[in-house]
Write an enzyme that holds these catalytic residues in place. Structure first.
Site, mmCIF file in Angstrom:
data_model
loop_
_atom_site.group_PDB
_atom_site.id
_atom_site.type_symbol
_atom_site.label_atom_id
_atom_site.label_comp_id
_atom_site.label_asym_id
_atom_site.label_seq_id
_atom_site.Cartn_x
_atom_site.Cartn_y
_atom_site.Cartn_z
ATOM 1 N N ALA A 111 -16.651 -1.445 2.884
ATOM 2 C CA ALA A 111 -15.510 -1.574 3.813
ATOM 3 C C ALA A 111 -15.653 -2.932 4.498
ATOM 4 O O ALA A 111 -16.298 -3.044 5.540
ATOM 5 C CB ALA A 111 -15.505 -0.434 4.808
ATOM 6 N N ILE A 112 -15.073 -3.929 3.897
ATOM 7 C CA ILE A 112 -15.201 -5.310 4.380
ATOM 8 C C ILE A 112 -13.840 -5.779 4.889
ATOM 9 O O ILE A 112 -12.802 -5.484 4.277
ATOM 10 C CB ILE A 112 -15.725 -6.210 3.227
ATOM 11 C CG1 ILE A 112 -17.186 -5.843 2.929
ATOM 12 C CG2 ILE A 112 -15.586 -7.693 3.562
ATOM 13 C CD1 ILE A 112 -17.800 -6.571 1.770
ATOM 14 N N TYR A 115 -10.430 -3.598 5.394
ATOM 15 C CA TYR A 115 -10.651 -2.327 4.708
ATOM 16 C C TYR A 115 -11.444 -1.336 5.566
ATOM 17 O O TYR A 115 -11.514 -0.153 5.239
ATOM 18 C CB TYR A 115 -11.339 -2.550 3.359
ATOM 19 C CG TYR A 115 -10.404 -3.053 2.279
ATOM 20 C CD1 TYR A 115 -9.839 -4.321 2.367
ATOM 21 C CD2 TYR A 115 -10.086 -2.275 1.168
ATOM 22 C CE1 TYR A 115 -8.982 -4.792 1.390
ATOM 23 C CE2 TYR A 115 -9.228 -2.734 0.187
ATOM 24 C CZ TYR A 115 -8.677 -3.985 0.306
ATOM 25 O OH TYR A 115 -7.818 -4.448 -0.662
ATOM 26 N N ASP A 200 -14.897 3.580 -3.939
ATOM 27 C CA ASP A 200 -14.094 2.619 -3.170
ATOM 28 C C ASP A 200 -13.551 3.300 -1.917
ATOM 29 O O ASP A 200 -13.318 4.512 -1.904
ATOM 30 C CB ASP A 200 -12.910 2.117 -4.003
ATOM 31 C CG ASP A 200 -13.290 0.929 -4.860
ATOM 32 O OD1 ASP A 200 -14.491 0.599 -4.930
ATOM 33 O OD2 ASP A 200 -12.385 0.328 -5.455
ATOM 34 N N GLU A 292 -14.978 -5.326 -12.798
ATOM 35 C CA GLU A 292 -14.704 -4.194 -13.695
ATOM 36 C C GLU A 292 -14.814 -4.594 -15.165
ATOM 37 O O GLU A 292 -15.168 -3.773 -16.015
ATOM 38 C CB GLU A 292 -13.316 -3.617 -13.394
ATOM 39 C CG GLU A 292 -13.088 -2.274 -14.030
ATOM 40 C CD GLU A 292 -11.829 -1.599 -13.505
ATOM 41 O OE1 GLU A 292 -11.941 -0.796 -12.575
ATOM 42 O OE2 GLU A 292 -10.744 -1.896 -14.018
HETATM 43 C C1 UD2 Z 1 -8.379 -2.911 -8.480
HETATM 44 C C2 UD2 Z 1 -8.318 -2.202 -9.795
HETATM 45 C C3 UD2 Z 1 -9.662 -1.625 -10.112
HETATM 46 C C4 UD2 Z 1 -10.743 -2.689 -10.022
HETATM 47 C C5 UD2 Z 1 -10.692 -3.319 -8.668
HETATM 48 C C6 UD2 Z 1 -11.725 -4.398 -8.606
HETATM 49 C C7 UD2 Z 1 -6.236 -1.119 -10.410
HETATM 50 C C8 UD2 Z 1 -5.345 0.025 -10.179
HETATM 51 N N1 UD2 Z 1 -7.352 -1.123 -9.711
HETATM 52 O O1 UD2 Z 1 -8.619 -1.939 -7.531
HETATM 53 O O2 UD2 Z 1 -9.636 -1.042 -11.376
HETATM 54 O O3 UD2 Z 1 -10.537 -3.652 -10.986
HETATM 55 O O4 UD2 Z 1 -9.418 -3.856 -8.449
HETATM 56 O O5 UD2 Z 1 -12.903 -3.731 -8.423
HETATM 57 O O6 UD2 Z 1 -5.978 -1.996 -11.182
HETATM 58 N N2 UD2 Z 1 -12.889 -4.143 -0.552
HETATM 59 C C9 UD2 Z 1 -13.170 -4.377 0.790
HETATM 60 N N3 UD2 Z 1 -12.621 -5.453 1.411
HETATM 61 C C10 UD2 Z 1 -11.791 -6.313 0.758
HETATM 62 C C11 UD2 Z 1 -11.506 -6.071 -0.587
HETATM 63 C C12 UD2 Z 1 -12.042 -4.982 -1.209
HETATM 64 O O7 UD2 Z 1 -13.916 -3.626 1.403
HETATM 65 O O8 UD2 Z 1 -11.315 -7.278 1.401
HETATM 66 C C13 UD2 Z 1 -13.536 -3.018 -1.223
HETATM 67 C C14 UD2 Z 1 -12.942 -1.681 -0.848
HETATM 68 O O9 UD2 Z 1 -13.934 -0.688 -0.978
HETATM 69 C C15 UD2 Z 1 -11.882 -1.529 -1.890
HETATM 70 C C16 UD2 Z 1 -12.591 -2.087 -3.109
HETATM 71 O O10 UD2 Z 1 -13.363 -3.167 -2.624
HETATM 72 O O11 UD2 Z 1 -11.454 -0.190 -2.046
HETATM 73 C C17 UD2 Z 1 -11.690 -2.587 -4.229
HETATM 74 O O12 UD2 Z 1 -10.651 -3.374 -3.696
HETATM 75 P P1 UD2 Z 1 -9.139 -2.852 -3.796
HETATM 76 O O13 UD2 Z 1 -9.092 -1.454 -3.286
HETATM 77 O O14 UD2 Z 1 -8.259 -3.835 -3.138
HETATM 78 O O15 UD2 Z 1 -8.943 -2.890 -5.330
HETATM 79 P P2 UD2 Z 1 -7.957 -1.960 -6.141
HETATM 80 O O16 UD2 Z 1 -8.041 -0.559 -5.687
HETATM 81 O O17 UD2 Z 1 -6.626 -2.582 -6.128
#
Ligand code: UD2
Length: 336
Positions: A111-112, A115, A200, A292
């Site tokens: 959780a950065i 988030y 996540d 990923e």
């Molecule tokens: C996308 C992709 C996933 C994976 C991911 C990169 C889809 C639907 N999902 O997920 O498959 O490629 O990207 O790992 O394509 N976080 C922070 N602070 C930030 C950014 C991220 O804490 O500023 C953490 C947090 O736990 C978050 C996780 O990193 O849930 C992934 O980031 P996201 O949720 O924005 O990525 P998401 O779900 O679009």
């Protein structure tokens, strides 16, 4: 004049109707998942009380070798790793071994930045549904420990806040997570837990997640690609990247937002991904789906010992197919 008025009324009516239908559709899959009851493979499970010197026993129906748990989906991969779907396991039986061995589980979540705001909802759902009766410790990786403390989180399991660097961009965060996991496996997890579960923070649990997810190296089949042919899987196909997977290779496409393993296997996975990321950076190339892509590359050549079906990470924008009987976790819940 009357016609114009009628047209306005009709437009308003259609607008309200459309909004109502849209709202109901958006809630439908959620309601559906809550209404479904998970069947046991072996229905009768009774715990017998202790009787003198006899240990307490579990009584249940004999498994029937002629009765497949599911016929509509693959329940065993070609390399003999079980694929976990609703209807394929009896959690009470699995709990027997689990309670006997007293496994310790570390649930990690990143959780950065903004988030952090998602942490409360995430933890409310894990408190309700994650590993009931298990020895769980939460590990929160954050650059804002004060903000996390200010949330006054009410959790019944130990929660440890691990302070990590402030990353400049989203890309740095998701790539940096593998380095954090590698380092913490070395210094912390190997002392404190047997299994690491990485989730996540934009996830919400809707149903019980228990010991069925544990294994040496466990990954979840991506809900968006589980019926897709190999050519459509979004692997990194450029040979210049360390995450490269040739066109004629690859089993399933896995999501990096939920994986599980023993500390040693998670350490190996995270180290391999981290090293690939570092080399790519040195060669000025960015893998197509960030960490990923490296995660998927690793799992092609180091097969998971257990697979979780897409029930374990569903997305509300996906049309639920009939093989998905239950949505256990929904991903993509981002309301900052
Ligand atoms: C996308 C992709 C996933 C994976 C991911 C990169 C889809 C639907 N999902 O997920 O498959 O490629 O990207 O790992 O394509 N976080 C922070 N602070 C930030 C950014 C991220 O804490 O500023 C953490 C947090 O736990 C978050 C996780 O990193 O849930 C992934 O980031 P996201 O949720 O924005 O990525 P998401 O779900 O679009």
């Amino acid at each position: 004049m009357l016609n114009k008025k009628a047209r306005v009324y009709f437009s308003c009516f259609m607008l309200i109707l459309g909004t109502l239908i849209g709202f109901l559709l958006s809630k439908w899959s959620e309601i559906g998942s809550l209404g479904w009851r998970e069947p046991d493979v072996i229905t009768l499970t009774v715990r017998m009380p202790e009787n003198g010197s006899l240990p307490s026993r579990m009584i249940y129906g004999k498994p029937d070798i002629a009765k497949a748990p599911r016929r509509d989906v693959m329940v065993l991969s070609p390399w003999l790793a079980p694929i976990v779907w609703a209807g394929t396991f009896n959690r009470d039986l699995l709990m027997e071994e689990f309670q006997h061995k007293k496994y310790r589980i570390g649930l990690t979540v990143t959780a950065i930045g903004k988030y952090v705001k998602l942490l409360k909802k995430f933890l409310e759902s894990t408190e309700r549904y994650f590993m009931k009766g298990g020895m769980v410790t939460y590990y929160v990786f954050t650059d804002r420990p004060d903000k996390v403390k200010a949330l006054s989180l009410e959790v019944n399991r130990p929660l440890k806040i691990i302070t990590v660097p402030k990353y400049p961009t989203w890309g740095h965060v998701v790539l940096g997570r593998m380095e954090i996991l590698k380092n913490q496996s070395e210094v912390l997890f190997q002392q404190e837990v047997d299994y690491v579960v990485s989730l996540d923070v934009d996830m919400v649990l809707f149903s019980h997640i228990g010991v069925e997810i544990l294994g040496e190296l466990v990954s979840v089949i991506h809900p968006g690609y589980y019926h897709s042919p190999r050519k459509d899987l979004p692997y990194e196909r450029r040979p210049a990247s360390q995450a490269f997977i040739p066109e004629d290779e690859g089993d399933f496409y896995y999501q990096a937002n939920f994986f599980v393993g023993t500390v040693q296997r998670i350490y190996q996975l995270a180290t391999a991904c981290y090293e690939g990321i570092v080399k790519d950076k040195a060669n000025d190339i960015q893998a197509v789906v960030y960490e990923e892509s490296h995660f998927n590359k690793y799992l092609v050549y180091n097969k998971p010992t257990k697979l979780l079906s897409p029930e374990y990470i569903w997305m509300n924008n996906l049309w639920r197919l009939k093989d998905i009987r239950i949505k256990r976790i929904v991903h993509g819940e981002k309301k900052f």
